[in-house]
Scaffold this motif. Structure first.
Motif, short mmCIF file in Angstrom:
data_model
loop_
_atom_site.label_atom_id
_atom_site.label_comp_id
_atom_site.label_asym_id
_atom_site.label_seq_id
_atom_site.Cartn_x
_atom_site.Cartn_y
_atom_site.Cartn_z
N PHE A 141 -73.88 -32.70 -27.18
CA PHE A 141 -72.72 -33.28 -27.29
C PHE A 141 -72.04 -32.41 -28.23
CE2 PHE A 141 -75.14 -36.85 -26.09
CZ PHE A 141 -74.59 -37.33 -24.53
N HIS A 142 -70.79 -31.89 -27.74
CA HIS A 142 -69.65 -31.04 -28.49
C HIS A 142 -67.96 -31.69 -28.19
CE1 HIS A 142 -71.75 -27.41 -29.99
NE2 HIS A 142 -72.67 -27.96 -28.97
N GLN A 143 -67.13 -31.20 -29.12
CA GLN A 143 -65.80 -31.74 -28.89
C GLN A 143 -64.94 -30.32 -29.19
OE1 GLN A 143 -66.43 -34.76 -31.91
NE2 GLN A 143 -64.92 -35.91 -30.43
N THR A 144 -63.91 -30.49 -28.63
CA THR A 144 -63.00 -29.14 -28.81
C THR A 144 -62.31 -29.22 -30.10
OG1 THR A 144 -61.71 -30.35 -27.41
CG2 THR A 144 -62.91 -28.49 -26.34
N VAL A 195 -83.66 -27.61 -18.24
CA VAL A 195 -82.43 -28.12 -17.95
C VAL A 195 -81.59 -28.19 -19.22
CG1 VAL A 195 -81.00 -29.82 -17.63
CG2 VAL A 195 -82.87 -29.47 -16.04
N GLY A 196 -80.28 -27.28 -19.42
CA GLY A 196 -79.61 -27.28 -20.83
C GLY A 196 -78.29 -27.42 -20.50
N LEU A 197 -77.41 -28.29 -20.93
CA LEU A 197 -76.05 -28.66 -20.82
C LEU A 197 -75.12 -28.86 -22.04
CD1 LEU A 197 -76.68 -32.06 -18.50
CD2 LEU A 197 -76.86 -29.87 -17.56
N THR A 198 -74.02 -28.39 -21.85
CA THR A 198 -73.11 -28.66 -22.92
C THR A 198 -71.98 -29.71 -22.48
OG1 THR A 198 -73.85 -26.80 -24.41
CG2 THR A 198 -71.55 -27.78 -24.49
N LEU A 199 -71.81 -30.75 -23.24
CA LEU A 199 -70.62 -31.47 -22.64
C LEU A 199 -69.72 -31.76 -23.79
CD1 LEU A 199 -69.55 -33.79 -20.83
CD2 LEU A 199 -71.04 -35.29 -21.60
N GLU A 200 -68.28 -31.40 -23.40
CA GLU A 200 -67.32 -31.33 -24.36
C GLU A 200 -66.39 -32.70 -24.26
OE1 GLU A 200 -66.45 -28.98 -26.53
OE2 GLU A 200 -67.69 -27.20 -25.89
N LEU A 201 -66.83 -33.61 -25.52
CA LEU A 201 -65.79 -34.71 -25.45
C LEU A 201 -64.83 -34.92 -26.08
CD1 LEU A 201 -69.15 -36.91 -25.01
CD2 LEU A 201 -67.79 -36.51 -23.26
N GLY A 202 -63.54 -34.39 -25.94
CA GLY A 202 -62.32 -34.59 -26.39
C GLY A 202 -62.24 -33.95 -27.62
N GLU A 203 -61.13 -34.09 -28.51
CA GLU A 203 -60.82 -33.64 -29.72
C GLU A 203 -61.80 -33.89 -30.84
OE1 GLU A 203 -57.30 -34.85 -31.46
OE2 GLU A 203 -57.07 -33.11 -32.85
#
Ligand SMILES: [Zn+2]
Length: 332
Positions: free
Chosen positions: A133-136, A192-200
């Motif tokens: 889980f990431h954010q921008t 399986v490897g995923l990156t999900l960007e969840l907003g600021e």
């Protein structure tokens, strides 16, 4: 009431460590729960970038609900906090970007982040599914997945939801020349490897609730796949397909004088020849094509208007719709 970001972070970290103490996990800053009904291992990570705190409360919520049996799961699940020291200081990283420190072919400096990557790599190697889980840095008009195209990872992203846009690229086009990302490292083992960007970046209800829903669904699908032989390819069809975008232009940030106009956030639509800022000579900086702006950079500047060093590689990038379904790309 938890007033400041710092107080909130402290509260959630303390809660994490007090739960972790009882569980005696081998990897520092990690909690693992193993229900031993099947061999599947899923790992959720947050704080790989220290100031992307938005999904930490969801991680805590998920652990608590697993422990008090409100969520049922039969396999092994690990919750991993990436860059704690950077998080405590409210920064992305201390010495180098942790998300460019993974892999055995790393050639950069032996930074604190590289040391942390070396701590994390053994557990990542045991993951069947890894969701990071990431954010921008700037606000985003919508959440999005971003990772190199890979069949299984794409099915998992579509199945778990959380976003309807996938920013992807062909296999082999490494995201950054500096070093491997955590999800790339997991995919290098054909997992399986995923990156999900969840907003600021920062605490937000949206990031928390989306991350929690993604984790809940992912745990359910792990059980269905590992206990009941379900196929992720079939499970993912419950959700509509993604809007697929690829980064097709990168505007270099080669001079500290170069700047973007104020107010761009992720997914603002840009038209061809639109003036988006000014270049090093203060001439208008035009967009070379139509697309969606991603990762706009607004670094701190000195009195002369020069951006603080080191400059990021790009001042912004443009994402455009892929011309065909990425499953049709060769070698995925
Ligand atoms: Zn990040």
């Amino acid at each position: 009431m938890l007033q400041t970001k710092k107080e909130k972070l402290e509260y959630y970290l303390n809660a994490f460590y007090s739960l972790g103490e009882k569980l005696n996990s081998q990897t520092p800053h990690t909690i693992s729960l193993n229900y031993n009904k099947h061999k599947g291992h899923i790992i959720f990570a947050c704080l790989i970038h220290g100031n992307e705190t938005g999904t930490l409360p969801a991680i805590l919520k998920c652990i608590k609900k697993l422990m008090n049996k409100e969520i049922h799961f039969g396999g092994k699940v690990s919750f991993l906090l990436g860059n704690i020291e950077a998080a405590k200081k409210g920064v992305r990283y201390l010495e180098s970007d942790l998300n460019r420190c993974f892999g055995n072919n790393y050639v950069g400096k032996e930074t604190q982040e590289r040391k942390r990557a070396l701590e994390i790599m053994p557990i990542l190697k045991t993951a069947d599914v890894f969701i990071d889980f990431h954010q921008t840095i700037m606000p985003s008009l919508k959440p999005f997945y971003i990772f190199e195209m890979n069949r299984e990872s794409y099915f998992w992203a579509r199945a778990t939801g959380g976003a309807t846009t996938l920013v992807t690229r062909k296999k082999g086009a490494q995201f950054s020349s500096a070093g491997m990302c955590s999800d790339e490292y997991v995919r290098s083992f054909q997992k399986v490897g995923l990156t999900l960007e969840l907003g600021e970046q920062g605490f937000s209800h949206e990031a928390e609730s989306l991350a929690f829903e993604v984790m809940k669904r992912a745990l359910k699908y792990m059980d269905q796949i590992y206990l009941n032989n379900f196929s992720i390819e079939k499970l993912c069809k419950k959700n509509n397909d993604f809007e697929f975008l690829s980064i097709t232009y990168r505007e270099p940030f080669e001079s500290p004088k170069k700047r973007l106009n104020e107010g761009f956030c992720n997914f603002h639509k840009i038209s061809k020849n639109m003036v988006v800022g000014s270049d090093q000579l203060q001439n208008p900086l035009e967009s070379p094509k139509e697309g969606y702006i991603l990762f706009p950079k607004y670094p701190l500047r000195n009195q002369d208007g020069e951006a603080e060093l080191p400059l990021p590689g790009e001042i912004y990038v443009l994402a455009t719709p892929t011309t065909e379904h990425p499953l049709n790309w060769q070698q995925i």
